[in-house]
Scaffold this active site. Sequence first.
Site, PDB file in Angstrom:
ATOM      1  N   VAL A 169       0.860  -1.177   0.000  1.00 29.86           N
ATOM      2  CA  VAL A 169       0.000   0.000   0.000  1.00 29.86           C
ATOM      3  C   VAL A 169       0.898   1.229   0.000  1.00 29.86           C
ATOM      4  O   VAL A 169       1.916   1.271   0.692  1.00 29.86           O
ATOM      5  CB  VAL A 169      -0.926   0.023   1.237  1.00 29.86           C
ATOM      6  N   CYS A 170       0.528   2.225  -0.789  1.00 31.03           N
ATOM      7  CA  CYS A 170       1.226   3.507  -0.827  1.00 31.03           C
ATOM      8  C   CYS A 170       2.700   3.272  -1.200  1.00 31.03           C
ATOM      9  O   CYS A 170       3.008   2.424  -2.035  1.00 31.03           O
ATOM     10  CB  CYS A 170       1.059   4.228   0.510  1.00 31.03           C
ATOM     11  N   ASN A 171       3.622   4.004  -0.552  1.00 35.29           N
ATOM     12  CA  ASN A 171       5.025   3.845  -0.933  1.00 35.29           C
ATOM     13  C   ASN A 171       5.686   2.626  -0.306  1.00 35.29           C
ATOM     14  O   ASN A 171       6.901   2.453  -0.413  1.00 35.29           O
ATOM     15  CB  ASN A 171       5.834   5.114  -0.673  1.00 35.29           C
TER      16      ASN A 171
ATOM     17  N   GLY B 104      -2.647   2.299  -4.277  1.00 31.15           N
ATOM     18  CA  GLY B 104      -2.016   3.606  -4.386  1.00 31.15           C
ATOM     19  C   GLY B 104      -1.864   4.263  -3.024  1.00 31.15           C
ATOM     20  O   GLY B 104      -1.572   3.597  -2.037  1.00 31.15           O
TER      21      GLY B 104
END
Length: 236
Positions: free
Chosen positions: A102-104, A152
Site C-alpha cells: 500500500v502507498c510507498n 495507491g
Amino acid sequence: MDTTLHIGFLLFPNVTQLDLTGPAQVLSRVPGARTHLVWKTLDAVPTDVGFSINPTTTFADCPQLDVLCVPGGFGVEALFEDDETLGFLRRQAEHARYVTSVCNGSLVLGVAGLLRGYRSACHWMWLPLLARFGAEPVAERIVRDRNRISGGGVTAGIDFGFALAAELAGEQAARTIQLALEYDPQPPFDAGSPQNAGPEIAARLRALQGERLQRVTATLDRVARADGQRASTAPG
C-alpha cells in the site's frame, strides 16, 4: 487440514497507520483469516500519528504467510538499507500466495527485488521512483500483476483490501464485509488526486514534501547503484 489464511503486515517505526489498519480491518473479516503484525521485536512500534501499535509476532516466529503486505509511510526510508527486514520480505515472498503493498510500501518491495518485471501502484508523488528497481509504475488505485497486488496512496489501501478479499473469499464475501463496515465513501471534497485537486494544491504539497522527496530519491539512487555493482561483479 489447516484452512487458516495467514495475512501479515509489516509493522515498522513511523508507518502510516491507515496504510496498515485500513486493509487490516477489511482482511481480518475474511473467513479463516488470521492477521499478523510483524516486526523485529514485540516492543510497541510508533506510528506517524503519535500512537503506537503492538506487533503480534517477530520475523523469527512469523509463520509462512499466504498474504504479505508492506504498508508505506515516513518510515520506509529506514527500510531501504535494512538487510534484516529486506531478507524477511524475500523469504516470505518466495512462498506467499500474494505479495502486496500500500502507498510507498511498494518502494520497499522494489528495493527487495520483488517487483522487477511487475506492474505496481504507489502514492502519486513517489510513483516514478519504482522504475529504479525494474518495476513498471502504474497510476491506478489498485494494480494487479500476477500475484502482486498494490494499492495507491494511503486510503487506496481500503479499496485494495476489498479487492484482495474478493480474491481470497469471493465477491459475495467481500461485498458482505463492505456492508458490515458501511464503506460508502462520500468525501466532502474532490481533491484526492493531483488532477482533481488542481495544480496549485499539488504544487503546495510537493513543496511541503520537497526535502523529504530529495532525501528519499538520493537514498534510492544509492541503493540502486549498489545493486547494479553487485550484479555486475557477480560470478557467471
